[in-house]
Structures are given as structure tokens and as C-alpha cells.
Motif scaffolding. Structure first.
Motif, PDB file in Angstrom:
ATOM      1  N   TYR A   3      -4.514   4.382  -1.262  1.00 42.56           N
ATOM      2  CA  TYR A   3      -3.577   3.632  -0.906  1.00 42.56           C
ATOM      3  C   TYR A   3      -2.732   3.863   0.645  1.00 42.56           C
ATOM      4  O   TYR A   3      -2.437   3.333   1.070  1.00 42.56           O
ATOM      5  CB  TYR A   3      -2.290   3.442  -1.858  1.00 42.56           C
ATOM      6  CG  TYR A   3      -2.809   2.144  -2.511  1.00 42.56           C
ATOM      7  CD1 TYR A   3      -3.012   0.972  -2.663  1.00 42.56           C
ATOM      8  CD2 TYR A   3      -3.688   2.582  -4.112  1.00 42.56           C
ATOM      9  CE1 TYR A   3      -3.395  -0.551  -3.830  1.00 42.56           C
ATOM     10  CE2 TYR A   3      -3.822   1.792  -4.868  1.00 42.56           C
ATOM     11  CZ  TYR A   3      -3.793   0.482  -4.937  1.00 42.56           C
ATOM     12  OH  TYR A   3      -4.293  -0.726  -5.739  1.00 42.56           O
ATOM     13  N   ALA A   5      -7.406  -2.509  -4.254  1.00 38.27           N
ATOM     14  CA  ALA A   5      -7.200  -2.123  -3.004  1.00 38.27           C
ATOM     15  C   ALA A   5      -8.205  -3.123  -2.242  1.00 38.27           C
ATOM     16  O   ALA A   5      -8.336  -3.680  -1.067  1.00 38.27           O
ATOM     17  CB  ALA A   5      -7.599  -0.882  -3.042  1.00 38.27           C
ATOM     18  N   MET A  24      -4.832   3.280   3.311  1.00 40.19           N
ATOM     19  CA  MET A  24      -4.028   1.597   3.889  1.00 40.19           C
ATOM     20  C   MET A  24      -3.159   1.231   4.764  1.00 40.19           C
ATOM     21  O   MET A  24      -3.202   0.818   5.493  1.00 40.19           O
ATOM     22  CB  MET A  24      -4.728   0.638   2.513  1.00 40.19           C
ATOM     23  CG  MET A  24      -6.040   0.226   2.053  1.00 40.19           C
ATOM     24  SD  MET A  24      -6.536  -1.063   2.390  1.00 40.19           S
ATOM     25  CE  MET A  24      -7.707  -0.533   3.700  1.00 40.19           C
ATOM     26  N   ALA A  76       0.404  -1.307   0.159  1.00 37.74           N
ATOM     27  CA  ALA A  76       0.264  -0.465   0.551  1.00 37.74           C
ATOM     28  C   ALA A  76       0.080   1.019   0.125  1.00 37.74           C
ATOM     29  O   ALA A  76       0.530   2.396  -0.945  1.00 37.74           O
ATOM     30  CB  ALA A  76      -0.910  -0.100   1.315  1.00 37.74           C
ATOM     31  N   GLN A 123       2.596   2.434  -3.233  1.00 34.29           N
ATOM     32  CA  GLN A 123       1.546   2.615  -4.617  1.00 34.29           C
ATOM     33  C   GLN A 123       2.323   3.733  -4.872  1.00 34.29           C
ATOM     34  O   GLN A 123       2.032   4.970  -3.611  1.00 34.29           O
ATOM     35  CB  GLN A 123       0.372   2.975  -4.281  1.00 34.29           C
ATOM     36  CG  GLN A 123      -0.853   2.195  -5.456  1.00 34.29           C
ATOM     37  CD  GLN A 123      -0.250   0.931  -6.232  1.00 34.29           C
ATOM     38  OE1 GLN A 123       0.137   0.040  -5.494  1.00 34.29           O
ATOM     39  NE2 GLN A 123      -0.810   1.178  -7.725  1.00 34.29           N
ATOM     40  N   LEU A 150      -6.271  -5.823  -0.495  1.00 33.21           N
ATOM     41  CA  LEU A 150      -5.519  -4.900   0.876  1.00 33.21           C
ATOM     42  C   LEU A 150      -6.795  -4.873   1.857  1.00 33.21           C
ATOM     43  O   LEU A 150      -5.977  -5.849   3.535  1.00 33.21           O
ATOM     44  CB  LEU A 150      -5.521  -3.369   0.705  1.00 33.21           C
ATOM     45  CG  LEU A 150      -3.879  -3.818  -0.552  1.00 33.21           C
ATOM     46  CD1 LEU A 150      -3.546  -2.219  -0.622  1.00 33.21           C
ATOM     47  CD2 LEU A 150      -2.298  -4.234   0.593  1.00 33.21           C
TER      48      LEU A 150
END
Lengths: 404, 404, 404, 404, 404
Positions: E220, E300, E223, A42, A45, E303
Motif C-alpha cells: 500500500y 491492491a 501504491m 492506499a 491502509q 488499486l
């Protein structure tokens, strides 16, 4: 890619029966429950960047270029230090099939030349170099393929490590990209070298298939290593003494299995998509082989599912054991307390100081006459022994004295 | 295939009510929670091999060849020691239908001849000989079928054992492969021998159906054996004394059921795929029979689902019992402690050495006058009895004295 | 079919508030968690038999034959003892619609004649007579239907009992098969008798619909009985005293609900399949009525889902209660121990025999002077009372003295 | 429909922070876990009746008839006591659009006339009057719609109450049926009255949309009330003292959410079906509005899902608290016992009566010489204090003395 | 949008290792389990309103208008205070592409003008201004798009905050609406300003893509922040001392992840819908970029799934720890009680007052002769020491003395 499993560090806390299964040092295991790989993914990215921007990830390797050129009869294999030489050879031999094997990304100029010379889409090149990318396949330029596979390994830190292999096919070549000098593709190289391989006689898509297949095949040793470790954990639980380290390792393996499924599932989807492609892109003949790949991907998912069930059963065993141990502790307390607390009362009783003599000196026969009986003490001792025996029989009948 | 269930070894730890359900020795059960069969399967997968490579698995049997040749009126059955003889007979009788029954794989040359003579695809032959293969069906050569079924058995070690049966159909023959001399196909042979069988009058695909059907039929005894064992476990739990052996057997049966579902699910998919095939491959008439197979596969899945629920209920019962037993232990401790600890205090009280006489020799009527009362001791005893009675009433009202 | 619920045997252990809900005797309930019906079903499956083999299950009833013949104006109803007479009447009246109602299977010759006379497929006839068969529909002979429904009942043993109703439609007749003399179809018979029924004016498929619908309608009383019993269980839990009998009944009802879902789900699928059939098989007009059936099947599934949630909540309540009771036991122990153990220490203190007199006869004012104080005993008693009061206040503040 | 929430009865056991959330009296909450509404629904289902039979449910209201007639310019609204008058007016004004609003079903003759006059299908009329019917839509007479919606309310008994709204559309009218004089449709009436409403300019299907939409809109206050109550429950848990009432309310809200999902899911399906209808039935223009409805239905499902997660978290908190409280009880017991039981032993030691004088009168210096030491008692007291201090330090370090 | 995370308030209760992860003050965390955002969303839904009614939500910002106009060579950027000026400029430059960026809604007249000037559907305008709206896409006016995205942020209160970004495309413009002056779109503005951006050369739909992509990219960091916090929680659990605050934070993060999934799932659906649109609406070339977006949305989701597993593992660890601590408490109690309760009995025994002298003055050798032995006391002490030693060995062997 982490250190290979052969040099596994021995853990005094959790020695392992089969030597191939690594026992991680204490510290790394502690951090095993949360999915740091996901967080890493994550965090890496790139946010708000122009799509198709090429950036080299920190820590990438200096590229090495390998070229294998072959047809039914010819086989040549060489590492080039100059891309120009490779390109010249490639251009000069259109009649051969070529596998251009790029290991290491750390040369932006080279990457841009590859992109231009082989007409790779900028978004695909970003997928090659950039962030984590799930397994996928894209068709471009009408009949060329861009394929991403993920190669897995079960590391000595009990984690699933995965590296990306990107493939780009062309009429007579396959370009492979990976950020690693060692890989799991040597068996394909050996088959090519041997001369008997079907790859020598077939199209470049077949080579892409062979590379995809070998990556898929490597999922099985990963699964087998996880399976071995599950057996180690099971033996541990059966030896008793549930402790938090054991639990955290169970949870870590569970996380690994979940991660493995996340890796394999898109692989299966990718191959299913290939199977649905028109014959102009992937020939019927090659699809038969991809069908075989597909069966393997499904079976890998099946295995992951099985292990998931095993881990869930281990959790049940662990928690039940934890409860059992409490039960045992309570039984010891209850048995000892139940026997001795009443006895203490009785002996306390005869420690009372009630006076035998009334104020007037006469003898009060009501106040604890037992103390003055000649047989008082032996009789009392016999009574105490009886009480103890009775309780022991009661507890034995309840099964509390036997070892569970 | 393990020893049949009839010679089940008796376990002193967990004797079984119905005699047909085997009680495994202690050691093997211990290792029953992790899915060793899955790990075995993962480990055996050949990595990086050329697809279609034929390798004989270690421990394969020496092949035995059986040929059953039949039509409406003719029936011949023979074991051949020479493949050439079999092939000559087969070639000489194109008007008959043939079932070529190959048991044991340990002869690579023979396998290669079979592959060539019957034009079997190399990938299919690899599936026959090689790694674990889920149930599946492939059409090849336009209208020939390659079928894989998995035959199950509930072993005396409480595990689901499964063997592979591979079938290859041709215009007037079915080739069956299995790595076992004994199988569950005798009922089909008997039906063929009897002469009244529909198989005698129908196509080779119908024979393939009959063989598939009989494998499916054998799932039911496996399920029934598991169901019986679940009842044994249930009785055990109701007899009380939850222990870890019981739990690990519950978990093992759970694992078996999960494994069974993993076996049956692809079987159902396989038959669904057959039902969707064009009539040129499988005739409408035969599909009616495969539809019946399909119903059976769904019902087997249903049963597995039911057992899964039962196992989950057993787990609930087990865990609740574990908690109940702790409760019982605590109740014993609490009742005895609550009664005797206060009593101990009271008798301790009258064991104190407060002096009745002041230093000046006068009598101190404040210091423990009870000890000098003529009725002191009897009255105290009465008070103690009252306390005990009161507590017993309290506990009885709470329902702690009755057996739960 | 077990004894109807009206004669429910009263259980002293678990008396029931609403009189219609049966309380089973103790023994049968004990065995309620494992799914014996499923195991029975698995065991009865005929293994390796020729498909379409007719065998009569042990315990089948001697067949009774009922014929209802009707059209808009005519209505005749009769039980035949001879099949030949029935067949003759049926042949002689092609202008009427007929419902041939076969109850009991125990006459193989009759079954075979029915199969031939009404051209029933052997596999269908096997489904009628043979093993457990889920609800299903098959089209055969272009536009005839073979329908299987399962009739449910909630028995006095707290189990879901289900019987099979098989229907075969023809141009002007419906053949129904069941292995039971009593059934739930009387409402359809009464509607036919009344003369006002739509059935009288419609096709034989409509009669098949009416029979299917009435079976579906009977799912609701089954569900209502289960719902009532769930309320009984809930009241029990709220009266306290969780015990294993209660838990095993909760689990049994859970099993029943799972079983009910397994019965209704294929029923829904069956009707969905009918709705997708071409109009030549089932007319648009009749489909409107089957659509109504479909709504009912979905609502029955919904109800089962609701009950499943209720049972899961009951389990949560039960387990929480179990934990609560342990808590209560511990609190009693803790309060009594915490109060009296310190007191015992104090009184033990003053039971020590430290000598007031030194060896030289002088008085040692350091050794337990309290014992020689005139107010020693009363002051000590006051201190003890203070300790007790303090602790009681502490426990009260913590809420341990109030009833939870 | 139950009493509105404004008159919520206050519960001394569970006072509520936000005044709008009702606290039910004790009795009704007790019975909240089992789904009585579902059982009621199962029990009311009419068994074995002729499909399309009209029966009035017990407790139905006497019908009241309202007619709103409108077009772009005209608006008339009236309650009719005679159906004939209404029918006459309706017949006389075909150029207007009409909303015929029937509240209360208790007049079989009227219902039958409505069915005939407006050509409603008997099965639909049965759905209107009869058993519980999920939300659904049917097309009949080529382009007329029969719609069922369910109106929800969160009652003061913490239950989801739902009433049925049935709509029948025709070329220039909508018939609405509900068994209640008060409803949630007033906002539509007001929009009609205002004259600015789009409804005035659009088709009768648009009115059906507006009515469906307003029912869907009312799901949000229901959800908000449930959300508020979840917060109340959360605050309760954080105030500590988990008890069974709290648990049963958590479970009841969970049941409500499950029930809500069961209500909304078919609503979503219904609208999805409308969106798939040909434009001849529902115009493209109206579908845009139904699409908006669809979004709302999905969002309502999303909310229910969120609340379900919240409830599951509350359960986790509750159970963890229960465990925490046990922990606390045990800690008190352990601390007090651990401190005083050893002390009691020590003081018991010096309460022993070993004789200092041998039988020959000489002094035995081995028997408890401590008792004769001048500093014996003070030294012992110091030792006891040391023991206590050591233990307190130990417990403090373990964190048992601080408040968790 | 809440205060940015940089000013995170430090919590003394739960200090955080990595400085970027905010530790919320105590109060707000307490209310973290129930989904207040969902309840807020439910409460804000406007009930019974005319669809397409424009209302400004309380607390909306005063609108600010930004216009970026560009083509391959031109780039102009300006904030307008007057909408008329903006409109004039827009009208005057049809050859340029325009991004009209509206931040703040609090001007109903302006919103209505925008709606009319840019021909936005009333329902879409209601979605812009009104209630919470999931991510979605609608095609209108044949080839114009209405897109809703949700921008997320992980706040210092450990909550996922989300704001709505609505986009309306036209032939040469994109209108963006958000109720916030700061946003996450600056990277797009910078790319536009730089002149090298592809956006400058492509259609307005490509700008809509770029804005959608940048919103997705911002998932991201959200997250990653959640992932970091999960690691903090994990470290906390490994430091021991499970407490309710820790649990409530675990549950809150779980809620956040669930919420995140609810946000991303419709985003994925939205992009999938775009990919299915005809090329006339979204060009093939732009779809390649949306395909890239789609991959990001799936990753996503992946994740979020990983984190969900991590949280579930944390819960398991937490609950197991809670149980472990109880176990430890019980072990201390059991060890101390088991050692000292028997000792207390023994010393109590010798505190009894059985008389050595019979009433006649003779010595009773049966009554506690030990007390008169010269070595009585030392021998007794030795015996006591032996008992203690034996128990300690027993407990050591059981592993109760070592630290778990």
C-alpha cells in the motif's frame, strides 16, 4: 459524505442544461484525472498492524444508536443515548426481531462491547471500522452473515463518493454499521413502519437482504446522474470549441465510471456467493429475492459498460474536433496566402526599376515596356482579378470555402 | 415503439442510396453518441421499493386480451373485452392448450387478477410491468417457466429500439405480456392458424419456444438494417469530405451495435440455461429446438462482432481522411508559397533604389548595374521562369502535383 | 464460388509482385471495408418460419448425385441421374460403405426424399439447405453425426469466400451436401480410388473425419494467400506514398482475417466437442485422428492471430507515414519561407522612397544613406548571402535538409 | 538455423551500443513487419494428404545417429553410421538406459524403420518430419510420451528463429529428433558425462524432462537479447530523429515478442498437461521437476508481457516525437513569418509612389509626408526594431524560443 | 535494496510539490521506458544447469543469523555468529517455537547445512538463492510449506524495486531467507516482543501468515507513492508545456504499475492456493486470516487497475495538449499572415512604376490615377485599417484571439 447535489455551485465556464447536474468550480475539476480516492485508500491502509486491531479512523462521528424492534404485530423505534438501555431492552425481548442501527464509530469502548455482546469476529470488526473494504460476504458461527455494501453518490465535484454499510446478522437481529448520520435506508424504515412490509413477517436475513437491495437500488440514480452529465458534455462538444477543461471533465467521468465498476463488481460477486450458500444459511425463499438483486447488479454493470462506450465515443469526437479546428486554421492561412502571395509577386514585378532609357538615352523597348502602355494598369488589374477568381473557384470546388 | 421505418424522413444532409435505410432529421442524430436509452433505464429504476410491488409505468397502454385456444384439431382465436369471460372459457376448456396474449399493462386490478389466477410470482410480475429487464429465464412451481425476451427494431432515428416480451408457461397455457398492440409474433399466429404447425401438436413449452424463436429471428433484419447503413456510411467516406455529422453517425451506429450485443448476450445465456434444465422442465425433444435457437443467438453475436470491426475500420478511414485533407491543404500552401515567395524576393531586389549616380555625378557601376542592361528585364524574366520550372519539377517528383 | 485465382485481373493501380496474388479491379475494392457478407447473411435469415421448413435458396444449383461405394477390396464410383437407381443400388449393397455426394440443392422433392430415406432431422435438413450455418456437430439417433464445415477460399476480389459442406453419417454411409459442383474434396476421392487409403478399411465416421480434415487443410492455402498479400501491402508502404486505396486494402485484409477467425473458431469448437463424445459415437481410434485435426485448427487460429498483428503493424506504419509526409511538406514550406521572407524584408527596405533631399534642397544624410554609398549594393548582396548561409547551416544542423 | 549472432553485420544506419546485439543489413529489416514465418508455415502445410503420410521436407539434412547409453555406473557415447549397428547394440543392452539422438531427417527408409522398431504412431512420425508443430504432449501405448518442444534463437536478422525437438519415450530409452546438427542440448550431454547427474539414476522420463527443461532455459537468452535490443531502440528514440527505419524495427521486435508468446504458451500448456497426468505415466517425483519447468514457462510469459508493454511505450514515444518535430518545424515558420511579414508590409508602405506634388505643382502634404521628414528613416527603423522586440518577448513568454 | 527515498536527489527539471515524492536525476529517468529489470531477470536465469544446483548470486551479502524463540510466556531474541550455536539452542528447545531469520546468502556451506538440517528440497533451496522467483507456495513433506513473497518499494529512481522473502515452515519453526539486512518485518518482531501478539499463542504457520501479511501490507505505501507521483505528473500537465521528459515519466510510471501487477497477481494466486489446501496443512482458523490477506491482495490489484486508468488518461491529456500547442502555433501564424499578406499586396500595388505620362508627354489617366489624388494616401490608409479591423472581427468571432 459531501454536500448534497442540490446546492451545486454554478460554473461560469461550463453552465449546465439540466439543473440537477452539478457544475463544479474550476479548481476541483483540475485535479480530477488522477484517482485521489484510490491513493487515499492506499495511504490509509494500516501497515504491519496485528490483524483484528480496532482503531478509530480520524474524523469518525460520535456514535448514535437506533433500535427498531418488530414482529408481525409489534413495531417499536427508538434512539438510545445509553447502550446499556438498548442492550437491556434487546435482552428482554428475544421474541422480537431487532435492527440495531449504529451510526458513527468514534467510541472504541462501545465498539468493543458490541463486538463482545454480539460475538462479532475481530477481523470483521476491523473491516467495519478500518480501511476501505470492498463489498463482501462472510459466513461465521455456522449460519451468521457478515455483509459489506458500498453506498454510492455522484457528488457536486463530479466524483463518485462511496460509504460503507456493514451488516452483521444474528438469529433475531441485524446490526448495521455506518459512519454517517444520514443514509439511503429510510425507504426500508418506512416500509417497516407501514406494517404491510414483508420484512415484518420474515427472518433477519430478509432484513439484511432488504438493506442490501436498497443500497443496490441507489446505484441507479448515481448512474442516471452520470448519464445526464455525459449528455451535457456531448452537447458541449457539439457546440464546438474543444478545450482542455472539456477534456479533463470527460476523463474525470471516465474515471468515475471505472470507479463505479470497481464498486459494483464485488457487489455482484457477493450476491453470487450468497446464492451459492447452503439453504441452512440463506433459505431458498430468501434466495429468490437475492436472485432479483443479482439481476440488478448485472444491469448496473451493463449500464456502466454502456457509459464507458459513450465516453470513449466522446473522446473520439473531441479529438476529431481538435483536428478539425487545426484544419480550419490551416485552410484560412492557405486560402489567404495562396491568393495574395502570387498577387504580391506580380505587383512587385512592376515595382522594379529597370531603366527604359539606355545609357545612350535611346529607349530600350525590352525593359518593362508594359509600364509605358496606356492600358497597362487596367489590364494588369484585370489579370489580377482573373487570378483571384480562378483561385476562388478552385478553392470552392475543393469545398474549402463552405463552412466545412 | 417508434414509427416504422417505411416513413423515413429524408435528410438533405445525408441522402441514402438504399431506400429502406432511414435518414434521420438533423437534430435527433446530434444527440446520438451518449446512450440516452441507458440513462432512461437508470432513471426509471424504482429505488427503495418493496420487492414485488406492482406499479404501472406512465404511458402504458390499456390492456387488450387475446386468446388463442387450440389442440391438434381445434383452433379458436378471439379478443375478449372482459377478463371474466376469458377466464370462464379458459376454465371450461382444460383439454385445450391456450395462448393468453395480454397487450398493454395499464390496469393494475387486471394485472393482480392475472397474477393470482395463474399463480405468478410477485417478483416476476414486477419484472413484467416494471423496469427494464434483461432477457432471462426462471423456473418456478417446479416446472413452470418465466421467460423474458427483448424484441429489437432499428428505428428511423438510427437507434435500436427494444421492447419486452414476458412469457409465463403453465401446464396447458402460455401467458404473454407486452406493452404494445403491434408485435412481431404474427408469424406464430399464422402458423397456428394454418393447422399444419407443429405447435398444434406439442406442449405449451413448445409454444414458448416458438415465441422466443421468432423474437430471435427478428434480430436479423435489425442487423441487416445496420449493415446497410454501414455501407451507406462507407460510401460517404469514400466520396470524401469527412465531417462531424458523418463521424457522429459512425459513433451512433457503434453505440447501436454495442447496445445490440448487450441485448443478445443475455438471450444466449437464457437459452443456454434452458438447455441445462432437467428434462422434467423442458423435454429433450423441445431442447433440440432450443439448441437451434442457441445457434441463432451465437450467429447474431457473431454478426454484431463483425459490424463492430467494420465500424472500427470506418473510424480508421475517417481519421486517416481527416489527416489526408490537412495534408492536401498544406501541400497547396507549400507549393504556392515556395514558388512565389522566392520570386517576390527577386523582384523586390530590383525594386531597390540604390543610386546609379554617385554624389559627384559619376556613374557607380557597382550599384545594380542589371537595371541598366538592355537585356536586363528579359533575362530576369527567363531566370524567374527557370526557378518556377525547377520547383514544379521538384514538386512533381515528390508526387505533390498529382492528385495524391 | 467466384472465379479461381489463376485468372487474376491485373490492377494498374496496385501491381503485385507475386503472380498468384490477385489484384482486384478498382470498384470492388472500394466496397471492401464493410462486411457485406455478414449483411447478406443477416438478410437471408428466414424470419418467423416454422423450424424445419425446407426452402431452396434462390440461385441453388440443380442437384447432381455421385455415389462412391467401397470396402477393403471393392471400389465403385458413379454419377446417377436418377435418385431411384442410386437408392436401389444403395439398398442392394448393405455390405459396402457408401459416400453419397449431393451437389446442388435445387430440387425440393429430392431433398425431402433424402430426408426421409436417410432419416435426417428436419432441423438438420434446414441447416443444410437454409441460411448460413457456423461449423457445428450434432449427435442424433444415438450415434449418428450431423457435421457442418465451412470451406474457404481467398478470392480475386480480396475476400474470403466460404461454402458450406454438410455431412450426415449413418452405419455404413456418409451423405455429403454442398451447393457447388467443384469442391476441395478431390484428394479424398483420389485416396479412396488408390486403394491404399485407410478410409477403405475404416468406418463411415472415419470418412467423415477425412472430409473434415481436408476442409481444414484448405484453410492453409487461404492463409498463405493472405500472408502473401500482406507482404505486397508492406512493400507498397515501404515504397512510400500512402494513399487511401492502400489503407482500404489494409482494412479489407483485416476484415478478411477477422472473418477467417469467425470461421475457424467454431470449427475448433466442433472438433473439441467430437473429442468429448462417448466412444460409442466416435471410437477412440478415430479420435486420435480428430485430435490431429484439432491441432491443425488451433494452428490456423494462431496464424490468423499473427496476421492480425501484422495488419495492425501495417496500420501503424501507414499512419506514421501519413504524418511523415505532412512533416516533409511543412519542412519545405518552412525552409523556403524562412529564407526568403527575411530577404524580402531587406530588399523591401531599400525600395522605400525616403527622400534624400530636404524640402530646402539640402541633403538629408539620415534618410537611407546606404542607397548613396558606392559599395551599397555589393555589400547588401553579401549580407543577404550571409543570412542565407546562416539559415542553411541552422537547418542542416537540425537535419531538415537531409532526406529525413 | 541462421548464422550465429557473433558474426553480426554492422549497419551504418543503426549502430548498436552493446556489441552482442546484431544490427541487420538494411534489406532484411525492411521486410520485417509482416510475419513471413507464419506465411511459410501456412504454405508448407500439406493439403489433402492421407494423415500419417511420411514426407521429407525439402532441405532436410542427412541423418546422423548418436547413441548415449548409461546407467548409474556405465556411460557410453558413440556416433553410428549404420543404424543396424545401433539397433544391435540397443537390443543387446536392455539393462542400460539409452538416448538415441537423430539429427537430420533426409532418409525416408531410416525414418520408417525407426517408426517400426520403436513402435511410434504414424501421426506422431508425421509431426516429427512434417509441418510446423506447436509444443505438445501425447500419451500413447498407455505410458509412453510423445513430446514436441520448440527451440528459439534471436537471429542477427532480428527474427525469432525456432526449431523443433521431438521426443519419444520408451521404457528404457528416449528418442530425440531434430533437423539440425548443432543444438542447445550439450549441457545435458555434459551433465550425463560428468557422472554426478541425477539423470544417470533416474528413469527415461526424467531424461525427457531434462531435455525439455534445457529448451525452456534457452528461452531466457532469447528474451535477454530482445530486451537488450529494446534498450538500443529506446536510446535511439531519445537521441531524436524518429525515422521510418526505427519504426519498422520497433514493429519487428513487437512481432518477435508476439511470436515468442505463441511459442511459449503451448509449452506452458504442455507442461500443465504433464502435471495432470496419472502417476503411472509420469511419477510424482518427476512431476516435482516438471512443476519447476512450469514456473519457468510462466515467468517467460511474464517477461514477454513486460516487453510487449515496453514496445507499446516505445511506439507512444516515437509517435509523440514525430508530432513534436512537426511542432518544432511549425514554430520556426511561425516565428520567422510573424516577425518579417509585418515588417515587409511597413517597408512596402514606404515604397509606394504617392505623389507629393499635385498636378498643379503645389505640394500635397497628405501624401506620405513621412518620406520627407528629416528623421523619417531613423524613426521608422526604430519602430521596426520595437516591433521585432515586442514579438520576440511574446514568443519568449510562450516558450517558443527556448529549446522546447 | 536501493537507498531509501529520504535522500531523494532534486531534479531542476521536474521539481515536485509533495516533498516525499522523489525526483530522479535526469540520466536514470531517460532509461525508464524499457523494462531493464525484466531483461536483468532474463539474463540471470541459469541456462542448462542441473535442477537443484545451489549457486550464490554475485553481490550477495554475508549471512547474518537471527533467532527468535517464543511461546506463550517465553520470548528470546538473539543474533548468532555461529550457526552451530544456533542449531544447538534450536535442538535443545523443542518446546519453543522458533523464527530463524537468515539475512544474506553468501556462504554456500551454511546454505547446504541449512538445507540438510531443516530438510529443505533442493529445488526450493535453488528458488531461495537463485533466479528471480514469482510469489508461490509449495507443500512438501506432507504438511510443510515453502512460501515465496516479493517485497516492493518505490525507489527514488521512480522504479519498483522488489526483493524476495522465502519462508520454510516446520512443526515448530519458520525459516526466513532474504538477501538484505534491513527489511519490512520489524512490525512483526515488535508484535512478538510485546507479548500480546496472537502469534505467541499460535502455530508456526500463523507466523508464516503474519510475515506474508506484513509484506502484502507494504504494497500500500508503494501504491500510495505511485499515486502521489501521478498527481505530480497531472499538475505538470495542467501547467502546460508538454515535453518529452514528462512523457517518458508517464511511461515509466505506467511500466511500474504493470510491474506491480505482475508482482501482486501471483501473490493473490498463492493465497488462493493456500485457502484451497486441506485443513491438515493449514488449519481452518488460520485460513480465516489468510482470507483477510486475500481481500488485501485483491484490493491492491484494484488499486493498480485504477492507476492504470489514470495513467492512460494522463497520456490522453498529454497527447491532446501536444496537439493543442500545435494548434496555437498555427493560429498565431495564420492571424499574422492573414492580416499582413493582403496589406503587403496593396502597398506593393502602389509601389508599381506605371508611367503617368505617355511617350508623347500627355497624361495617361488610366495608369494608377490614385497616386495623383490629393487624398490618395489617407484614403488608402483608411482602407487598410478597415481590412485589418474586418479580419480581427472575423478571427475574434472564430474565437482565435481569446486564449483558446
Amino acid at each position: 459524505m459531501p454536500a448534497p447535489m442540490t446546492a451545486a455551485t454554478a460554473s461560469p465556464d461550463l453552465p449546465l442544461a439540466p439543473p440537477v447536474v452539478p457544475a463544479p468550480a474550476d479548481e476541483p475539476v483540475r485535479s480530477g484525472v488522477s484517482d485521489r480516492a484510490a491513493t487515499q485508500q492506499a495511504r490509509e491502509q494500516q501497515v504491519g498492524q496485528r490483524p483484528g486491531t480496532l482503531t478509530i479512523r480520524e474524523g469518525s462521528l460520535v456514535p448514535r444508536l437506533f433500535l427498531i424492534s418488530y414482529d408481525d404485530t409489534v413495531f417499536e423505534e427508538q434512539e438510545y443515548t445509553s447502550y446499556d438501555e438498548l442492550w437491556a431492552y434487546f435482552q428482554a425481548n428475544p421474541q422480537l426481531k431487532h435492527w440495531i442501527d449504529v451510526r458513527g464509530y468514534n467510541d472504541l469502548a462501545l465498539m468493543q462491547r458490541l463486538m463482545q455482546d454480539f460475538r462479532i469476529h475481530a477481523l470483521h470488526m476491523e473491516d467495519v471500522l478500518g480501511d476501505y473494504q470492498r463489498a463482501k460476504v462472510d459466513v461465521f458461527d455456522e449460519n451468521r452473515l457478515f455483509l459489506v455494501s458500498r453506498m454510492t453518490e455522484f457528488t457536486s465535484l463530479l466524483e463518485i463518493d462511496d460509504d460503507q454499510l456493514s451488516l452483521v446478522t444474528g438469529p433475531n437481529y441485524v446490526l448495521s454499521f455506518q459512519d454517517d448520520y444520514d443514509d439511503c435506508l429510510d425507504s426500508v424504515r418506512n416500509r417497516l413502519r407501514s406494517g404491510f412490509s414483508m420484512i415484518r413477517h420474515k427472518s433477519s436475513v430478509y432484513l439484511a437482504y432488504a438493506l442490501t437491495d436498497v443500497v443496490l437500488d441507489h446505484y441507479y440514480p448515481t448512474m442516471a446522474a452520470i448519464g445526464d452529465y455525459i449528455e451535457v458534455l456531448e452537447d458541449r462538444i457539439f457546440q464546438g470549441r474543444p478545450n482542455r477543461h472539456l477534456l479533463s471533465r470527460i476523463l474525470q467521468i471516465k474515471k468515475d465510471i471505472v470507479r463505479f465498476r470497481r464498486l459494483v463488481y464485488p457487489e455482484r460477486e457477493k450476491i453470487a456467493e450468497i446464492l451459492r450458500m447452503p439453504d441452512a444459511v440463506v433459505s431458498e425463499e430468501t434466495k429468490v429475492f437475492f436472485k432479483d438483486c443479482y439481476d440488478h447488479a448485472i444491469q448496473a454493470m451493463d449500464l456502466a459498460e454502456s457509459y464507458r462506450e459513450s465516453i470513449s465515443s466522446l473522446m473520439d469526437l473531441y479529438l476529431s474536433d481538435q483536428s478539425n479546428r487545426m484544419n480550419e486554421v490551416m485552410k484560412v492561412l492557405t486560402i489567404i496566402s495562396s491568393i495574395f502571395i502570387p498577387l504580391s509577386f506580380v505587383v512587385g514585378l512592376y515595382g522594379m526599376n529597370f531603366q527604359r532609357e539606355n545609357p545612350d538615352g535611346s529607349i530600350n523597348h525590352l525593359n518593362m515596356p508594359e509600364l509605358y502602355e496606356p492600358w497597362g494598369y487596367p489590364v494588369l488589374m484585370a489579370i489580377l482579378a482573373l487570378i483571384v477568381t480562378g483561385q476562388l473557384i478552385y478553392f470552392y470546388r475543393k469545398g474549402w470555402l463552405t463552412n466545412r
